[in-house]
Write a protein that holds these residues in place. Structure first.
Motif, PDB file in Angstrom:
ATOM      1  N   ASP A   1     -20.275   8.197  26.491  1.00  0.00           N
ATOM      2  CA  ASP A   1     -21.221   7.659  27.475  1.00  0.00           C
ATOM      3  C   ASP A   1     -22.182   6.682  26.815  1.00  0.00           C
ATOM      4  O   ASP A   1     -22.489   5.616  27.367  1.00  0.00           O
TER       5      ASP A   1
ATOM      6  N   GLU B   1     -20.204   3.409  25.829  1.00  0.00           N
ATOM      7  CA  GLU B   1     -19.849   2.559  26.961  1.00  0.00           C
ATOM      8  C   GLU B   1     -21.048   1.754  27.447  1.00  0.00           C
ATOM      9  O   GLU B   1     -20.954   0.545  27.675  1.00  0.00           O
ATOM     10  N   PHE B   2     -22.177   2.432  27.590  1.00  0.00           N
ATOM     11  CA  PHE B   2     -23.361   1.718  28.067  1.00  0.00           C
ATOM     12  C   PHE B   2     -23.837   0.706  27.026  1.00  0.00           C
ATOM     13  O   PHE B   2     -24.192  -0.433  27.368  1.00  0.00           O
TER      14      PHE B   2
ATOM     15  N   LEU C   1     -30.068   8.118  26.891  1.00  0.00           N
ATOM     16  CA  LEU C   1     -28.731   8.581  26.500  1.00  0.00           C
ATOM     17  C   LEU C   1     -28.743   9.157  25.086  1.00  0.00           C
ATOM     18  O   LEU C   1     -28.039  10.132  24.795  1.00  0.00           O
TER      19      LEU C   1
ATOM     20  N   ALA D   1     -24.989  12.987  30.509  1.00  0.00           N
ATOM     21  CA  ALA D   1     -25.733  11.791  30.894  1.00  0.00           C
ATOM     22  C   ALA D   1     -26.101  11.850  32.372  1.00  0.00           C
ATOM     23  O   ALA D   1     -25.354  12.397  33.191  1.00  0.00           O
ATOM     24  N   ASN D   2     -27.249  11.283  32.711  1.00  0.00           N
ATOM     25  CA  ASN D   2     -27.691  11.210  34.106  1.00  0.00           C
ATOM     26  C   ASN D   2     -27.040   9.991  34.753  1.00  0.00           C
ATOM     27  O   ASN D   2     -27.581   8.884  34.726  1.00  0.00           O
ATOM     28  N   ASN D   3     -25.864  10.197  35.341  1.00  0.00           N
ATOM     29  CA  ASN D   3     -25.109   9.065  35.893  1.00  0.00           C
ATOM     30  C   ASN D   3     -25.830   8.408  37.058  1.00  0.00           C
ATOM     31  O   ASN D   3     -25.624   7.213  37.322  1.00  0.00           O
ATOM     32  N   ASP D   4     -26.665   9.169  37.763  1.00  0.00           N
ATOM     33  CA  ASP D   4     -27.412   8.573  38.869  1.00  0.00           C
ATOM     34  C   ASP D   4     -28.366   7.502  38.375  1.00  0.00           C
ATOM     35  O   ASP D   4     -28.659   6.537  39.093  1.00  0.00           O
TER      36      ASP D   4
ATOM     37  N   VAL E   1     -27.934   6.012  35.141  1.00  0.00           N
ATOM     38  CA  VAL E   1     -27.178   5.070  34.309  1.00  0.00           C
ATOM     39  C   VAL E   1     -26.390   4.095  35.165  1.00  0.00           C
ATOM     40  O   VAL E   1     -26.363   2.878  34.891  1.00  0.00           O
ATOM     41  N   GLY E   2     -25.739   4.580  36.229  1.00  0.00           N
ATOM     42  CA  GLY E   2     -24.844   3.744  37.030  1.00  0.00           C
ATOM     43  C   GLY E   2     -25.469   2.474  37.565  1.00  0.00           C
ATOM     44  O   GLY E   2     -24.930   1.367  37.347  1.00  0.00           O
TER      45      GLY E   2
ATOM     46  N   LEU F   1     -26.165   0.008  34.771  1.00  0.00           N
ATOM     47  CA  LEU F   1     -24.906  -0.507  34.241  1.00  0.00           C
ATOM     48  C   LEU F   1     -24.335  -1.577  35.168  1.00  0.00           C
ATOM     49  O   LEU F   1     -23.832  -2.613  34.700  1.00  0.00           O
ATOM     50  N   ASP F   2     -24.434  -1.356  36.477  1.00  0.00           N
ATOM     51  CA  ASP F   2     -23.979  -2.365  37.443  1.00  0.00           C
ATOM     52  C   ASP F   2     -24.812  -3.632  37.348  1.00  0.00           C
ATOM     53  O   ASP F   2     -24.281  -4.755  37.449  1.00  0.00           O
TER      54      ASP F   2
END
Length: 695
Positions: free
Chosen positions: A59, A62-63, A99, A109-112, A114-115, A118-119
């Motif tokens: 994670d 990738e970020f 992260l 990871a807190n995808n809410d 990070v997402g 990242l977008d």
């Protein structure tokens, strides 16, 4: 176990990289986006990504890769640094730090969070950008062969630490040769002209290596990843018309033996050595490598405890000599003073080992403030001052939670929404200041906002509803403000991620009190609120005044005392039945009998036969503590009584004196905050009556 130690070293390194990243992004946001700053930010992200790959932190990798790619576009001038991009980069720095924290705590990871970021990063790269597969080898990434290449000039001069840790320039050069065609030269102009001035541990040689066929300098920086702080390093682009690449390798040095050692020609030593021609484009750097030593905190704590025992031992010897009163002891007392000064010097040096600047803590608070501003949809600028102020490491670590609560509350409750601010004639953007400074042996941290200030009628109403105060209680503004620290108190209308659960500010008060500090509030309606945290610089040793209170020997911290006063009858006034005032420079200051405040029988001596300690607290501007006598001023070792005995009102700790007795340490602020002292604010409103009484 070895892998775990390497992982811990990685996270320690990440702390420095995150600090450099945060500082660089802040500079960029403030308009200082020069190439060196952008490159520093890029290198920090790249280093975190490269090392994280070795530990399969997918994670994080990738970020960091997407983050790094955007920064590469920026530093290649293919992407302009406009406001929206700077805002996204700032958020990306916060997410990357989060992260790293999650990986350290072994949390997902807190995808809410990070997402979306990242977008946002991906949107600056275009739709054609596709995710790549990574192959990690050691701590480096594999790169596709570049289509456009350039040449780089690498100049490095090893320091003494470079050789002391077993590194070899030949191995570094060999690694650079694997990157492409190279041209190598060495500058020997720093070699001394005689062996008398030669130091075998000093790095005199400066190496110049031109490397061809690279798209950027990342592979070169990978080579120096573990030795860049052990040498003076610079990497520069080589103009196309100046680059001539003939592959050269250093000839191996002959092995020395008795047969091939030639006699020394001393005539050569009197002539300066001829240095190799330095490339004109080589960057001159004067920056010296910083040498650091990581030590287990338990070892430092043991050393601090030993120094504390040394100080106690010094006090014991001093008292024994004074009691013995030997004849012709002038020299003995001189040696004793030397011992005392040496003990103090050792103590200050040891405490400096555990001291660290508050900068990492403040940078973490920057992230907290941005998250809170985004959650409340408010425009808030956080300004930090005094980041280089050094505090005991334990204090810095335990301040994180209190500051988090206070900053979130300042943004959630203090600073208004942009619309409300405009309607009240303010700028849409609110300001939150976080400052640190040293004042007379203490550190003061302030959280200052320019919001609406505290709503005292609302605070009082809630306190009455919760049964914290009586309906008819007469409270000053300061006393109403301090109701915020009552357990379970909250002004939030609904529970949110930031506040409304009835916890937070009481935790702040409890934590700061445990650290031997105090917190105060100063609020002006419509202008803002200031929270001030006052803490000791160190938790182990302090300067104290030894006093007599009701036949008991106690200690008052020197930092709390403004001056000592021997009162005279003409300076004393009486208000009510048992309340006394002393006039000092035209001001009437309330007098508190310290023995009475601690529950001991009142002293039968007249005030004119006692000593007053003039102190300044958060509860009152000034007050005077009446004590029976003052014995001495000395350095004492602070011992906590919370774990062994429990909390005592008005007492912050204990110490061991030179005669082996235990003396309690007075908490002057807690004494001044007791119920009896709270009426002092009312007494001071009768100054005119007191002025008449003196005549």
């Amino acid at each position: 176990m070895a892998e775990q130690s390497i992982l811990e070293a990685f996270f320690e390194e990440c702390e420095d990289l995150i600090a450099a990243l945060t500082e660089g992004l802040t500079d960029m946001r403030e308009g200082h986006a020069d190439s060196e700053t952008v490159n520093a930010v890029f290198r920090a992200v790249h280093s975190i990504k490269g090392a994280a790959g070795a530990f399969a932190l997918d994670d994080l990798v990738e970020f960091a890769h997407t983050f790094e790619t955007v920064l590469e576009e920026v530093r290649s001038d293919r992407l302009a640094l406009e406001d929206n991009l700077l805002r996204v980069l700032q958020k990306a720095g916060d997410i990357l730090a989060g992260l790293v924290d999650a990986a350290r705590d072994q949390m997902p990871a807190n995808n809410d969070a990070v997402g979306p970021v990242l977008d946002d990063l991906q949107s600056f790269l275009g739709a054609e950008e596709e995710p790549e597969e990574f192959v990690f080898e050691a701590l480096s990434l594999s790169f596709e062969p570049p289509t456009e290449t350039t040449a780089f000039l690498v100049t490095f001069q090893p320091t003494q630490e470079f050789y002391g840790t077993g590194n070899d320039p030949q191995l570094v050069i060999a690694a650079l040769q694997e990157l492409g065609p190279t041209k190598i030269s060495v500058s020997t102009k720093e070699l001394p002209d005689s062996f008398d001035n030669f130091n075998w541990e000093t790095g005199y040689l400066k190496w110049h290596v031109e490397v061809e066929g690279l798209q950027n300098d990342l592979p070169i920086r990978d080579v120096f990843q573990f030795v860049d702080d052990l040498c003076d390093l610079s990497i520069a682009d080589v103009p196309a018309d100046a680059a001539v690449f003939d592959v050269q390798t250093p000839e191996p040095e002959p092995k020395l033996s008795e047969e091939n050692i030639e006699p020394l020609d001393e005539s050569r030593l009197s002539r300066p050595l001829t240095p190799a021609q330095e490339p004109p484009s080589a960057e001159k750097t004067t920056k010296k490598a910083a040498s650091t030593l990581r030590v287990d905190p338990e070892r430092v704590d043991r050393l601090i405890n030993a120094v504390g025992e040394l100080i106690i031992n010094q006090s014991v010897i001093s008292q024994r000599i004074e009691e013995a009163a030997p004849a012709n002891s002038a020299e003995l007392y001189g040696d004793l003073d030397d011992y005392r000064l040496l003990a103090r010097e050792i103590q200050e040096g040891v405490m400096a080992i555990r001291a660290q600047p508050v900068k990492p803590l403040f940078q973490r608070m920057l992230r907290i403030a941005r998250e809170a501003a985004d959650a409340t949809q408010k425009d808030v600028t956080l300004i930090t001052e005094g980041e280089t102020t050094e505090v005991d490491k334990i204090v810095v670590e335990r301040l994180a939670d209190p500051l988090t609560h206070m900053i979130r509350n300042a943004i959630d409750h203090g600073i208004e929404t942009p619309k409300v601010r405009e309607e009240s004639g303010k700028t849409r953007n609110g300001t939150l200041r976080l400052t640190a400074s040293q004042r007379s042996g203490t550190i003061v941290i302030e959280i200052i906002d320019d919001g609406a200030g505290l709503n005292r009628p609302r605070i009082r109403e809630i306190a009455v509803d919760k049964g914290l105060i009586a309906q008819d209680a007469q409270l000053s503004d300061q006393e109403i403000d301090h109701l915020l620290f009552a357990p379970g108190f909250s002004t939030a209308q609904e529970v949110t991620n930031l506040s409304g659960r009835g916890v937070g500010m009481d935790v702040v008060k409890t934590t700061i009190t445990e650290l031997g500090g105090r917190v105060s509030i100063n609020s002006i309606a419509g202008q803002g609120t200031t929270f001030s945290i006052t803490l000791p610089l160190t938790l182990a040793v302090m300067d104290g005044m030894i006093i007599d209170v009701g036949g008991q020997t106690m200690v008052v911290p020197i930092a709390s005392i403004l001056e000592t006063v021997r009162p005279t009858p003409e300076n004393l006034s009486k208000i009510g039945l048992n309340n006394n005032l002393i006039r000092i420079r035209g001001e009437y200051v309330p007098i508190l009998d310290l023995a009475t405040q601690l529950g001991a029988p009142p002293c039968k001596k007249a005030l004119t036969e006692r000593v007053l300690l003039l102190i300044q607290t958060e509860a009152v501007a000034q007050c005077a503590l009446a004590v029976d006598d003052i014995f001495d001023q000395r350095q004492v070792v602070v011992k906590s009584i919370l774990g062994n005995y429990g909390e005592i009102d008005g007492i912050s700790g204990a110490t061991i004196l030179g005669d082996g007795k235990i003396a309690l340490i007075i908490d002057a602020d807690a004494i001044a905050s007791t119920t009896k002292v709270k009426s002092v604010s009312q007494l001071q409103s009768h100054r005119e009556n007191a002025r008449v009484a003196t005549h």
